[in-house]
Design an enzyme around this catalytic site. Structure first.
Site, mmCIF file in Angstrom:
data_model
loop_
_atom_site.group_PDB
_atom_site.id
_atom_site.type_symbol
_atom_site.label_atom_id
_atom_site.label_comp_id
_atom_site.label_asym_id
_atom_site.label_seq_id
_atom_site.Cartn_x
_atom_site.Cartn_y
_atom_site.Cartn_z
ATOM 1 N N GLU A 40 0.857 -1.196 0.000
ATOM 2 C CA GLU A 40 0.000 0.000 0.000
ATOM 3 C C GLU A 40 0.886 1.236 0.000
ATOM 4 O O GLU A 40 1.944 1.246 0.630
ATOM 5 C CB GLU A 40 -0.850 0.048 1.274
ATOM 6 C CG GLU A 40 -2.139 -0.711 1.178
ATOM 7 C CD GLU A 40 -2.990 -0.528 2.435
ATOM 8 O OE1 GLU A 40 -2.726 0.401 3.231
ATOM 9 O OE2 GLU A 40 -3.911 -1.335 2.615
ATOM 10 N N ASP A 171 2.751 7.297 -38.614
ATOM 11 C CA ASP A 171 1.417 6.778 -38.934
ATOM 12 C C ASP A 171 0.476 7.950 -39.200
ATOM 13 O O ASP A 171 0.804 9.106 -38.928
ATOM 14 C CB ASP A 171 0.870 5.849 -37.834
ATOM 15 C CG ASP A 171 0.835 6.499 -36.464
ATOM 16 O OD1 ASP A 171 0.652 7.727 -36.384
ATOM 17 O OD2 ASP A 171 0.991 5.768 -35.462
ATOM 18 N N LYS A 194 0.333 2.769 -43.014
ATOM 19 C CA LYS A 194 0.365 1.301 -42.865
ATOM 20 C C LYS A 194 -0.977 0.747 -43.305
ATOM 21 O O LYS A 194 -2.009 1.205 -42.835
ATOM 22 C CB LYS A 194 0.506 0.969 -41.371
ATOM 23 C CG LYS A 194 1.882 0.628 -40.935
ATOM 24 C CD LYS A 194 1.899 0.192 -39.477
ATOM 25 C CE LYS A 194 1.206 1.109 -38.506
ATOM 26 N NZ LYS A 194 1.509 0.942 -37.127
ATOM 27 N N ARG A 196 -3.263 -2.955 -44.309
ATOM 28 C CA ARG A 196 -3.407 -4.388 -44.581
ATOM 29 C C ARG A 196 -4.480 -4.463 -45.653
ATOM 30 O O ARG A 196 -5.660 -4.211 -45.386
ATOM 31 C CB ARG A 196 -3.859 -5.113 -43.304
ATOM 32 C CG ARG A 196 -3.600 -6.599 -43.342
ATOM 33 C CD ARG A 196 -4.067 -7.265 -42.044
ATOM 34 N NE ARG A 196 -3.438 -6.728 -40.847
ATOM 35 C CZ ARG A 196 -2.239 -7.092 -40.391
ATOM 36 N NH1 ARG A 196 -1.554 -8.002 -41.015
ATOM 37 N NH2 ARG A 196 -1.750 -6.552 -39.301
ATOM 38 N N GLY A 227 8.046 -0.907 -32.400
ATOM 39 C CA GLY A 227 7.625 -1.490 -33.684
ATOM 40 C C GLY A 227 7.272 -0.431 -34.725
ATOM 41 O O GLY A 227 7.769 -0.456 -35.857
HETATM 42 C C1 R5P Z 1 0.173 5.408 -31.418
HETATM 43 O O1 R5P Z 1 -0.844 5.954 -31.846
HETATM 44 C C2 R5P Z 1 1.285 6.169 -30.813
HETATM 45 O O2 R5P Z 1 1.347 7.477 -31.293
HETATM 46 C C3 R5P Z 1 2.627 5.468 -31.051
HETATM 47 O O3 R5P Z 1 2.878 5.451 -32.446
HETATM 48 C C4 R5P Z 1 2.585 4.048 -30.530
HETATM 49 O O4 R5P Z 1 2.119 4.011 -29.214
HETATM 50 C C5 R5P Z 1 3.962 3.432 -30.599
HETATM 51 O O5 R5P Z 1 3.881 2.127 -30.133
HETATM 52 P P1 R5P Z 1 4.960 1.037 -30.502
HETATM 53 O O6 R5P Z 1 6.312 1.631 -30.219
HETATM 54 O O7 R5P Z 1 4.622 -0.122 -29.607
HETATM 55 O O8 R5P Z 1 4.797 0.682 -31.947
#
Ligand code: R5P
Length: 314
Positions: A40, A171, A194, A196, A227
């Protein structure tokens, strides 16, 4: 000012808190944040804070739940000790990625955490590069969301002299953040998209924008497993980029992220210290940490004097 403001440290990032207090020019308020045998959290503030403008500095970084609980209990202690105002300074606001329901019967944990902080007694929140600006709306108290961009821009100008820079969002979700930095250094913008195409097929990385022969600077709020970053760097090199740097605000760096980044095509990853760098980060050859302490220190000083914080970014 020094008499009326009190800065307190949780256990998440002592070095950052000390640097912030040094910037403001005040000692840290004496307080103990420790554990009972069953883990705690127990807090004891060892100075009078009655009527004071108080600032608790605590990132909800790993171990996220322990650090969140420390923040809540410190807030409670200050409230019961009659602090005049309590600002939760959360350089890294964890749980922010849980800001929507990704599927049926799932929580919106970022909202729950906002409720907990408010109900514990915080009057204001000060944070850095919230994962999504809208999270400010999860709080019914004022939230100042500071941007790390000016600190990054200063570093880019001082350390890198790139003939043909290009800022890249790893992204589609990060485009607004990357565009703001690109504008500040007067560089073009590219985006890693990215996709798919069909279920069961592997993801395709499309680059929107021209990166051939350019020095790419990937910009993001969080690097967690690494990643997103490493895959984006590989895609840029494949597309003919000359070299890849990365500037990321919050180095969550879970699991084998540091090793992954060390063996990646990223020339240098620059992080801020919103999350305390681990030993692995400190010895890593291609990770460097820059401090956000002056920015947070200045924002605290301005908050205490009821001055504009947004003008820090003009
Ligand atoms: C996602 O929307 C965030 O902005 C980062 O791109 C993400 O959290 C990065 O995560 P990771 O390093 O595990 O790919």
């Amino acid at each position: 000012m020094a008499d009326s403001i009190k800065v307190l440290a949780g256990n998440s990032n002592r070095a950052l808190t000390e640097a912030i207090a040094a910037y403001i020019g005040i000692p840290l308020t004496k307080a103990q944040v420790r554990r009972f045998a069953d883990m705690e959290v127990f807090v004891e503030i060892q100075e009078n804070v009655r009527g004071k403008d108080t600032f608790i500095i605590q990132s909800t970084s790993f171990p996220a739940n322990d650090h969140l609980m420390e923040l809540l209990i410190m807030t409670d202690a200050l409230r019961r000790a009659s602090a005049r105002r309590i600002t939760a300074v959360i350089p890294y606001f964890g749980y922010a990625r849980q800001d929507r329901k990704p599927g049926p019967r799932t929580p919106i944990s970022a909202k729950l955490v906002a409720n907990l902080i408010t109900r514990a007694g915080a009057d204001r929140v000060l944070t850095v590069d919230l994962h999504a600006g809208q999270i400010q709306g999860f709080f019914d108290i004022p939230v100042d969301n500071l941007y790390a961009a000016p600190v990054m821009v200063r570093d880019i100008k001082e350390r890198l002299s790139l003939a043909e820079p290009c800022v890249v969002s790893p992204d589609v979700g990060g485009v607004v953040r990357a565009r703001a930095l690109a504008k500040r250094i007067d560089a073009p913008l590219a985006i890693v998209d990215k996709r798919r195409e069909r279920a069961g097929e592997s993801e395709v990385m499309n680059i929107i924008g021209e990166v051939e022969g350019k020095s790419c600077i990937l910009v993001d709020d969080i690097v967690d497993s690494g990643g997103t970053l490493c895959n984006a760097a590989d895609a840029l090199i494949k597309q003919g980029a000359k070299e890849v740097y990365a500037y990321i605000t919050h180095g969550v760096l879970s699991g084998g992220a540091v090793a992954r980044i060390s063996s990646s095509s990223i020339k240098e990853l620059v992080l801020t210290d919103t999350i305390e760098p681990t030993a692995a980060v400190r010895v890593s050859k291609n990770i460097r940490v820059i401090s956000i302490a002056p920015l947070i220190g200045e924002a605290i000083a301005r908050t205490a004097k009821e001055e504009s914080v947004s003008s820090l970014f003009d």
